[in-house]
Design an enzyme around this catalytic site. Sequence first.
Site, PDB file in Angstrom:
ATOM      1  CB  SER A 134      17.278  62.944 -79.141  1.00  0.00           C
ATOM      2  OG  SER A 134      17.297  62.183 -77.959  1.00  0.00           O
TER       3      SER A 134
ATOM      4  CG  ASP B 277      20.735  62.341 -75.104  1.00  0.00           C
ATOM      5  OD1 ASP B 277      19.741  61.228 -75.191  1.00  0.00           O
ATOM      6  OD2 ASP B 277      20.424  63.561 -75.258  1.00  0.00           O
TER       7      ASP B 277
ATOM      8  CG  ASP C 110      20.941  62.029 -78.986  1.00  0.00           C
ATOM      9  OD1 ASP C 110      20.104  61.252 -78.169  1.00  0.00           O
ATOM     10  OD2 ASP C 110      20.860  63.489 -78.683  1.00  0.00           O
TER      11      ASP C 110
END
Length: 535
Positions: A64, A280, A278
């Site tokens: 992430s 999100d 990533d």
Amino acid sequence: MDLGAVTKHSASHAKPNGLILQYGTAGFRTKAEHLDHVMFRMGLLAVLRSKQTKSTIGVMVTASHNPEEDNGVKLVDPLGEMLAPSWEEHATCLANAEEQDMQRVLIDISKKEAVNLQQDAFIVIGRDTRSSSEKLSQSVIDGVTVLGGQFHDYGLLTTPQLHYMVYCRNTSGRYGKATTEGYYQKLSKAFLELTKQASCSGDEYRSLKVDCANGIGALKLREMEHYFSQGLSVQLFNDGTKGKLNHLCGADFVKSHQKPPQGMEMKSNERCCSFDGDADRIVYYYHDAHGRFHLVDGDKIATLISSFLKELLLEVWWGDWLPCETRLIREIVPVYCTKTGVKHLHHKAQEFDIGVYFEANGHGTALFSTTVEMKIKQLAEELEDKKRKAAKMLESIIDLFNQAAGDAISDMLVIEAILALKGLTVQQWDALYTDLPNRQLKVKVADRRVISTTDAERQAVTPPGLQEAINDLVKKYKLSRAFVRPSGTEDVVRIYAEADSQESADSLAHEVSLAVFQLAGGIGERPQPGWMAGS
């Protein structure tokens, strides 16, 4: 279960001596060179989970917003949710088992969870753009295949896209097609259906600068943009062609440092947003006419979406079927706090017919119960005129949200549609309410587990004396509060402070960081006044 084959293959994915890892809020994360054995073992665990649930399970290789040299892995449950807590414990146990204990641990998990080892298993795998991710994905595949599991490797995906694929496969395509094309088409169609209702014209609400953190979001947004280009023009920055992943850019950098990412030029009142590595998380921001930076974070995203949903629900109000009072719907949107971590927010949101959840860092989404979905689809066909239009808009919003997980692309399209429909500039959105000045810092500690909290992580329980020290410091400043919590992914303690001025918020954050350093085993350089290196 061929335990001999497991032992043989495990030897080529050996666990480093003395390494202990914890399955945190988003799985395992550490330096990439330490993760080969974890990836192999998570492949094994995914097969057991798939057999137990008789469903497709996802494995995502990503770290992430962490630095490029890190990597990580997390498992995705059947409806796109985070892994069940009991299986998080199994993941931690399996990852940390010594080689001679591997067979016993696998057998224990199988017995405890009543896994039918004859059941078929299917795993889907995705990875981010880190140089280490392809090799680590292969280690996952090795673990899957040694236990006889079938798999599909999607290759490069955003984390939310993998959640989407799992959800689609386990709902027999009712949620959408389990392909990147299906993802692009579903979200873009819903976005264009929404924005065609907007009364505004011109480009002022339809052009957006996007910082992609030099991550996977750039690749996927580039593939997707022609699907929605008639409704929104995006200009991509930090797209991975140069610069390091998450370095001086991305949602976490912008949120923590409260300044624009490197590599993006901003004009006054120009709407901009940042993804994380990533894709999100998403945060918005702009410079005002005086050059001041304004952050529009997850809290304001949640406010925008919640208030818009409330307006639409009032338009199509259909009587007593919703299990809450009309007065409650008209007067307030209830607000709840949970522990840090999107999985806790997700579980809380599932308690309601409609739940909107966002962490301040921009990780979040909206959830709609099956009852709400069915009723809205029915009303979209039955109602007339303005009410029918509002119901259709609700239907499109439901289709736009990637309900299984926070999704920066999905959230971006929802936000852009709402701004266009309401004719709001980013400044007007920002002005919905005013945040108190605040500051976030982090302090490196020898072991983050010395910090424990309660009351949705707003009160420190251990180490002794820390909460009392924080309380005394807060009393020194007006309109102030401060919280500390252990990171879910690294040995740091995160500090949040707010007060009536930025100077006071900065001073309070510094003083709390000193208390943490002294009482919670701080390591490295002692926090200094104005110290922002670890923020």
